[in-house]
Design a protein around this motif. Structure first.
Motif, PDB file in Angstrom:
ATOM      1  N   UNK A  43       0.827  -1.198   0.000  1.00 11.90           N
ATOM      2  CA  UNK A  43       0.000   0.000   0.000  1.00 11.90           C
ATOM      3  C   UNK A  43       0.867   1.257   0.000  1.00 11.90           C
ATOM      4  N   UNK A  44       1.908   1.274   0.824  1.00 11.54           N
ATOM      5  CA  UNK A  44       2.801   2.427   0.871  1.00 11.54           C
ATOM      6  C   UNK A  44       3.509   2.618  -0.462  1.00 11.54           C
ATOM      7  N   UNK A  45       3.929   1.507  -1.078  1.00 10.54           N
ATOM      8  CA  UNK A  45       4.621   1.580  -2.365  1.00 10.54           C
ATOM      9  C   UNK A  45       3.675   2.079  -3.462  1.00 10.54           C
ATOM     10  N   UNK A  46       2.422   1.622  -3.411  1.00 12.14           N
ATOM     11  CA  UNK A  46       1.448   2.026  -4.423  1.00 12.14           C
ATOM     12  C   UNK A  46       1.162   3.527  -4.355  1.00 12.14           C
ATOM     13  N   UNK A  47       1.156   4.098  -3.147  1.00 14.73           N
ATOM     14  CA  UNK A  47       0.932   5.538  -3.019  1.00 14.73           C
ATOM     15  C   UNK A  47       2.050   6.337  -3.679  1.00 14.73           C
ATOM     16  N   UNK A  48       3.265   5.824  -3.615  1.00 12.72           N
ATOM     17  CA  UNK A  48       4.396   6.512  -4.235  1.00 12.72           C
ATOM     18  C   UNK A  48       4.543   6.230  -5.715  1.00 12.72           C
ATOM     19  N   UNK A  56       6.945  -5.526 -10.511  1.00 10.55           N
ATOM     20  CA  UNK A  56       7.721  -4.462  -9.874  1.00 10.55           C
ATOM     21  C   UNK A  56       7.525  -4.486  -8.360  1.00 10.55           C
ATOM     22  N   UNK A  57       6.321  -4.817  -7.929  1.00  8.36           N
ATOM     23  CA  UNK A  57       6.068  -4.942  -6.486  1.00  8.36           C
ATOM     24  C   UNK A  57       6.868  -6.110  -5.911  1.00  8.36           C
ATOM     25  N   UNK A  58       6.988  -7.170  -6.704  1.00  7.29           N
ATOM     26  CA  UNK A  58       7.769  -8.329  -6.256  1.00  7.29           C
ATOM     27  C   UNK A  58       9.238  -7.935  -6.099  1.00  7.29           C
ATOM     28  N   UNK A  59       9.763  -7.171  -7.052  1.00  3.77           N
ATOM     29  CA  UNK A  59      11.147  -6.703  -6.942  1.00  3.77           C
ATOM     30  C   UNK A  59      11.326  -5.805  -5.720  1.00  3.77           C
ATOM     31  N   UNK A  60      10.341  -4.941  -5.463  1.00  3.86           N
ATOM     32  CA  UNK A  60      10.415  -4.054  -4.298  1.00  3.86           C
ATOM     33  C   UNK A  60      10.429  -4.864  -3.004  1.00  3.86           C
ATOM     34  N   UNK A  61       9.549  -5.864  -2.910  1.00  6.01           N
ATOM     35  CA  UNK A  61       9.499  -6.675  -1.679  1.00  6.01           C
ATOM     36  C   UNK A  61      10.784  -7.473  -1.495  1.00  6.01           C
ATOM     37  N   UNK A  77      -2.951  -7.865  -3.709  1.00  7.10           N
ATOM     38  CA  UNK A  77      -3.335  -6.615  -4.361  1.00  7.10           C
ATOM     39  C   UNK A  77      -4.814  -6.626  -4.732  1.00  7.10           C
ATOM     40  N   UNK A  78      -5.313  -7.769  -5.204  1.00  8.71           N
ATOM     41  CA  UNK A  78      -6.741  -7.873  -5.520  1.00  8.71           C
ATOM     42  C   UNK A  78      -7.587  -7.732  -4.260  1.00  8.71           C
ATOM     43  N   UNK A  79      -7.120  -8.327  -3.178  1.00 10.58           N
ATOM     44  CA  UNK A  79      -7.864  -8.245  -1.917  1.00 10.58           C
ATOM     45  C   UNK A  79      -7.931  -6.802  -1.424  1.00 10.58           C
ATOM     46  N   UNK A  80      -6.859  -6.038  -1.655  1.00  9.77           N
ATOM     47  CA  UNK A  80      -6.814  -4.640  -1.239  1.00  9.77           C
ATOM     48  C   UNK A  80      -7.504  -3.725  -2.247  1.00  9.77           C
ATOM     49  N   UNK A  81      -7.825  -4.234  -3.418  1.00  7.03           N
ATOM     50  CA  UNK A  81      -8.478  -3.418  -4.438  1.00  7.03           C
ATOM     51  C   UNK A  81      -7.521  -2.483  -5.150  1.00  7.03           C
ATOM     52  N   UNK A  82      -6.250  -2.870  -5.226  1.00  5.00           N
ATOM     53  CA  UNK A  82      -5.242  -2.038  -5.864  1.00  5.00           C
ATOM     54  C   UNK A  82      -4.959  -2.585  -7.258  1.00  5.00           C
ATOM     55  N   UNK A  83      -4.913  -1.664  -8.230  1.00  6.56           N
ATOM     56  CA  UNK A  83      -4.601  -2.039  -9.606  1.00  6.56           C
ATOM     57  C   UNK A  83      -3.687  -0.970 -10.177  1.00  6.56           C
ATOM     58  N   UNK A  84      -2.647  -1.391 -10.888  1.00  9.60           N
ATOM     59  CA  UNK A  84      -1.707  -0.439 -11.456  1.00  9.60           C
ATOM     60  C   UNK A  84      -2.422   0.470 -12.448  1.00  9.60           C
ATOM     61  N   UNK A  85      -2.001   1.725 -12.488  1.00  3.33           N
ATOM     62  CA  UNK A  85      -2.577   2.681 -13.420  1.00  3.33           C
ATOM     63  C   UNK A  85      -1.821   2.552 -14.736  1.00  3.33           C
ATOM     64  N   UNK A  86      -2.552   2.219 -15.796  1.00  3.15           N
ATOM     65  CA  UNK A  86      -1.954   2.081 -17.114  1.00  3.15           C
ATOM     66  C   UNK A  86      -3.022   2.374 -18.161  1.00  3.15           C
TER      67      UNK A  86
END
Length: 133
Positions: A43-48, A56-61, A77-86
């Motif tokens: 979540x913190x990474x997605x905000x930035x 990319x999230x896997x590389x960050x973790x 990410x699906x559970x949190x409702x987060x989807x990359x903007x593209x």
């Protein structure tokens, strides 16, 4: 809806409702502490960086010391409702627009400077983001 003190058995009540009995006894398992920590980092990474996807999230973790499978990241990410903007496909198709403004310069010959002006306001930030009603 199912009454355990009824004359009908639980099996009959479930059958009348069209439910499986396993639905009645299912207890959801909460997320583990590690998954909650990972979700917090995601979540913190997605905000930035909202354009980063699963890999990319896997590389960050991994850089944070978590060895996590891409399938686990996708599920969280699906559970949190987060989807990359593209850019989505078919962006040039006309949506439900009440009025399409005509292009007034279509047949106008531009022969001198300062005859036509143009402005772009897409860079101006808005308080609540983009409103696409």
């Amino acid at each position: 809806m199912i009454d355990t003190k009824s004359e009908l058995s639980i099996r009959a009540q479930c059958e009348l409702l069209g439910l499986h009995r396993s639905v009645l006894y299912y207890q959801a398992v909460p997320e583990t502490e590690e998954n909650l920590r990972i979700m917090r980092l995601l979540d913190e990474r997605y905000l930035g960086y909202p354009t980063e996807g699963v890999l990319q999230m896997q590389d960050y973790l991994r850089s944070q010391g978590y060895i996590v499978n891409h399938k686990r990241i996708r599920r969280l990410l699906r559970k949190m409702g987060i989807m990359a903007i593209f850019p989505k496909p078919n962006l040039s198709k006309v949506g439900k627009v009440e009025y399409i403004y005509p292009y007034l310069l279509k047949n106008l010959p531009i022969t001198e400077s300062n005859q036509v002006w143009q402005i772009d306001i897409t860079y101006i930030p808005m308080a609540k983001g983009l409103d696409l009603r």
